[in-house]
Design an enzyme around this catalytic site. Structure first.
Site, short mmCIF file in Angstrom:
data_model
loop_
_atom_site.label_atom_id
_atom_site.label_comp_id
_atom_site.label_asym_id
_atom_site.label_seq_id
_atom_site.Cartn_x
_atom_site.Cartn_y
_atom_site.Cartn_z
N HIS A 23 2.17 2.43 9.18
CA HIS A 23 1.86 1.33 8.25
C HIS A 23 2.01 -0.02 8.95
O HIS A 23 1.19 -0.92 8.80
CB HIS A 23 2.82 1.37 7.04
CG HIS A 23 2.68 2.58 6.17
ND1 HIS A 23 3.74 3.36 5.80
CD2 HIS A 23 1.59 3.13 5.59
CE1 HIS A 23 3.31 4.35 5.03
NE2 HIS A 23 2.01 4.24 4.88
N LYS A 47 6.74 8.59 -12.06
CA LYS A 47 6.98 9.30 -10.79
C LYS A 47 8.10 8.64 -10.01
O LYS A 47 7.99 7.49 -9.59
CB LYS A 47 5.70 9.28 -9.95
CG LYS A 47 5.36 10.63 -9.37
CD LYS A 47 3.96 10.65 -8.78
CE LYS A 47 3.94 10.10 -7.36
NZ LYS A 47 2.58 10.07 -6.79
N ARG A 96 -6.52 7.89 9.09
CA ARG A 96 -6.02 8.71 10.19
C ARG A 96 -6.95 9.86 10.53
O ARG A 96 -6.93 10.37 11.64
CB ARG A 96 -4.66 9.31 9.82
CG ARG A 96 -3.52 8.34 9.87
CD ARG A 96 -2.36 8.84 9.06
NE ARG A 96 -2.71 8.87 7.65
CZ ARG A 96 -1.87 9.16 6.67
NH1 ARG A 96 -0.63 9.47 6.95
NH2 ARG A 96 -2.27 9.15 5.41
N SER A 133 4.26 9.29 5.71
CA SER A 133 5.51 9.22 4.94
C SER A 133 5.96 10.62 4.55
O SER A 133 7.16 10.91 4.54
CB SER A 133 5.30 8.38 3.68
OG SER A 133 4.90 7.08 4.01
#
Ligand code: ADP
Length: 159
Positions: A23, A47, A96, A133
């Site tokens: 990031h 969440k 990516r 992550s």
């Protein structure tokens, strides 16, 4: 006299749970294109994340201490609405892989349809293409050292 052009502001939205060196690389490279980048941590009331949002925000702010071209916010609305509030005319995202690319295309289309906002994609540097992550969270759950994947904040400067 000509009006100065409005600053080019991009919203880099994500979960950043946690914010990784991948990031960071997108933000750093994005700063070559945009005048300012707003890092927006998307919060979903239903969440619960891995790291508390406050912790994510504080750690990202620490990385960009003293850089007045980067701002960190939390938002719990549509990304396009967060961009409007921040006067961001662009969304910044990283890619990516082919899977990311397809996903980002859908998001970019939806966001353009919602508000006309354009998404700018930056390819991950090859050295960060496998950093995510979710991998960091997985490693942490087994007690592995995750520091290689996390940005190092600048040293604290004495006044
Ligand atoms: P989201 O839940 O919205 O995908 P993430 O925090 O996982 O949020 O990612 C935010 C953005 O950063 C996405 O565009 C993602 O593709 C990009 N990104 C994540 N990891 C990397 C990386 N290692 N290199 C480049 N871009 C990345």
């Amino acid at each position: 006299m000509n009006n100065p052009r409005p600053p080019r502001i991009a919203l880099f939205a994500g979960s950043f749970d946690p914010f990784t060196i991948g990031h960071q690389s997108i933000v750093d490279r994005g700063l070559e294109i945009f005048d300012r980048i707003v890092i927006g941590i998307g919060v979903n009331a239903g969440k619960k994340g891995w790291l508390p949002v406050e912790e994510r925000k504080n750690s990202i702010e620490r990385i960009y201490t003293g850089n007045n071209r980067v701002k960190v916010i939390e938002f719990d609305c549509l990304t396009t609405e967060a961009a409007r509030r921040e006067e961001a005319r662009f969304l910044l995202r990283g890619v990516r892989s082919a899977a990311d690319f397809e996903y980002e295309r859908t998001l970019a289309d939806i966001n353009r349809n919602l508000s006309g906002i354009e998404t700018v994609l930056i390819y991950a540097l090859p050295c960060y293409a496998s950093v995510s992550s979710s991998v960091v969270r997985e490693l942490a759950s087994y007690g592995a050292d995750i520091r290689p994947y996390l940005p190092v904040p600048p040293p604290h400067k004495e006044e």
